[in-house]
Motif scaffolding. Sequence first.
Motif, short mmCIF file in Angstrom:
data_model
loop_
_atom_site.label_atom_id
_atom_site.label_comp_id
_atom_site.label_asym_id
_atom_site.label_seq_id
_atom_site.Cartn_x
_atom_site.Cartn_y
_atom_site.Cartn_z
N SER A 1 -3.52 -4.35 -2.75
CA SER A 1 -2.79 -4.47 -1.48
C SER A 1 -3.74 -4.33 -0.29
O SER A 1 -3.57 -5.00 0.73
CB SER A 1 -1.69 -3.40 -1.41
OG SER A 1 -0.75 -3.56 -2.45
N ALA B 1 2.57 1.77 -3.42
CA ALA B 1 1.70 1.55 -4.58
C ALA B 1 1.95 2.59 -5.67
O ALA B 1 1.90 3.79 -5.41
CB ALA B 1 0.25 1.61 -4.15
N PHE C 1 -3.09 -0.97 -7.82
CA PHE C 1 -2.17 -1.72 -6.97
C PHE C 1 -2.49 -1.48 -5.49
O PHE C 1 -2.42 -2.41 -4.67
CB PHE C 1 -0.73 -1.31 -7.27
CG PHE C 1 0.31 -2.20 -6.67
CD1 PHE C 1 0.82 -3.27 -7.38
CD2 PHE C 1 0.78 -1.97 -5.39
CE1 PHE C 1 1.78 -4.11 -6.82
CE2 PHE C 1 1.73 -2.79 -4.82
CZ PHE C 1 2.24 -3.87 -5.54
N LEU C 2 -2.85 -0.24 -5.17
CA LEU C 2 -3.21 0.08 -3.79
C LEU C 2 -4.41 -0.74 -3.34
O LEU C 2 -4.42 -1.30 -2.24
CB LEU C 2 -3.52 1.56 -3.67
CG LEU C 2 -4.10 2.05 -2.33
CD1 LEU C 2 -3.11 1.81 -1.19
CD2 LEU C 2 -4.47 3.53 -2.41
N CYS D 1 0.83 -1.21 0.00
CA CYS D 1 0.00 0.00 0.00
C CYS D 1 0.86 1.26 0.00
O CYS D 1 0.60 2.23 -0.73
CB CYS D 1 -0.92 0.01 1.22
SG CYS D 1 -2.22 -1.24 1.23
#
Length: 550
Positions: free
Chosen positions: A136, A127, A132-133, A124
């Motif tokens: 995660s 990211a 992607f965040l 996170c």
Amino acid sequence: MLKERDAPRSDGAGASDRRHDAVGATAGKGPQAAASPRSSWFLLATASATCALISLDTNIVAVSLPSIARSFHAGFADVEWVVSAYMVSFASCLLPMGGLADRYGRKKMLLSGLLVFALASLGCGLAPNVGFLNLSRAAKGVGASLLLTAALAVIANAFPGPRERARAWAVWGMTMGIATTVAPLVGGVITQWVGWRWIFLLNLPVCAVLMVCAWHSVTDSRNPHAGPVDFAGSLCFGLGLACGIWALIGAQDAGWRSPVTSLRFAACALLIAGFVAIEKRRANAVVDLSLFSQARFVAAVLGMFGYAACAQVMMTFLPLYLQNAFEWTPVHAGVGMLPFALSMIVGPYLGVRIGRHSTASTSTLPIGLALVGAGNLLTAAVAQWNAYGWVALGMIVTGLGAGVLNGDTQKAIMACVPAHRTGMAAGISTTTRFTAIAMSVGVLGAVLASRTQSAIDAAMPCGAADSAAGSACVDAGFMSDLLAGDVGHALARLAPDARRALASIAPAGFATGFAAALGVAGALAFGVALLVWLLAGRRQVDERRDVARS
């Protein structure tokens, strides 16, 4: 998993029920309860801090959402998923994770959960984009579910005596309450002074310290009679919940009547139906569906759903409102959340006073839900006044109701099941809580988006721009940026005349949308309060009939 008679009376998660749970059994060692008092209380501090980390992480992110949106130029749906991805994976994994801890050892699962949580936090914090965040965040939900179930089982194992256990759960509850209270302020301070990425990166040293403490203080224990983990049922439930939230959030762009939205809702219904079918066939089901034939149990679960969907969800929407409508900084918004958080601390004492004069164990639930409904409607009525004092008053009323419900919803669910089923009941309780929050984020987010756009369309002055330009001002991209808190990016691409007009119209439009969303939450709270009250009355009638027959 918690030993069935040892499930906590306050906020927490249970796991799949096991009738023969040998909580005290360890791999070649005696019960952990035989440890010295000093080491037991060090263990309690470690396990409580682990649970507090989860509570802090659950509530700290909301204040940083506008900053995350500005950093990635993310839209409103992406920002909703920052919250929902975590909630969905957490709720989906709570039921099977307790079974894993029972089968493979609570200490191993606690350490594994801390490792997963730490690695996901690193993802996170580093990211490169919002996609992607969110992935995660989903991984963090998996780690958090494993942490919570294992930590609660460790506490139950370490304190077998009634007096010790009561004191241990009191310490645990106090720790969780403190974490919930300080989360918005801590999130605001970190976001404004260091950057939102450090909300996640600071978890790394904390997890490292907790791993060392857990390694030295926790003696491993497992259930030698643990049955197979219900992965099929849990997978159906998790995917069904994810499809439902996907449909709710995606409908804001795709449209409520679009084939894509219909397909997602259909997938949700089929998967949840599959989950029900699997649970009916399993001998050791993670959810005993027969409990839902009891009016008292249904009332308690509805109370938990209403509490989470109408009160706890405000931890997500209130920071957005304070930063967008009042144009406050993250720190200012965190301070502005304190009336809500502090009144949640007072609420349980009010609940105790109400309980002393009640005649049924569920009677406090309608009162708490009515307070939440009244607070939400009051805040909705004053949200457009740009007067924080009135908004704070609404927060206080909502927070008092939330405080009444916070412990009583859990106790009401636990009181409906026999001693050997309380572990499963705790799992249902916490799964209901996080499912309700995730669903409410989707529904209230849709109301917020729709009403905000309508308010801006209606407020656009004739002289600001021609009709074509005025229409472009409130297109999907503009609205997505505005709702996410990235007002600067939303205004930057507009013509100068439209930009000047919308600079003042947009915050007022957001306040109108927020008021509409709170109105829906308030009406829902009153509706659930009525259902709970009716179900409680039905239960009392049934009991009197049974007594008369006997």
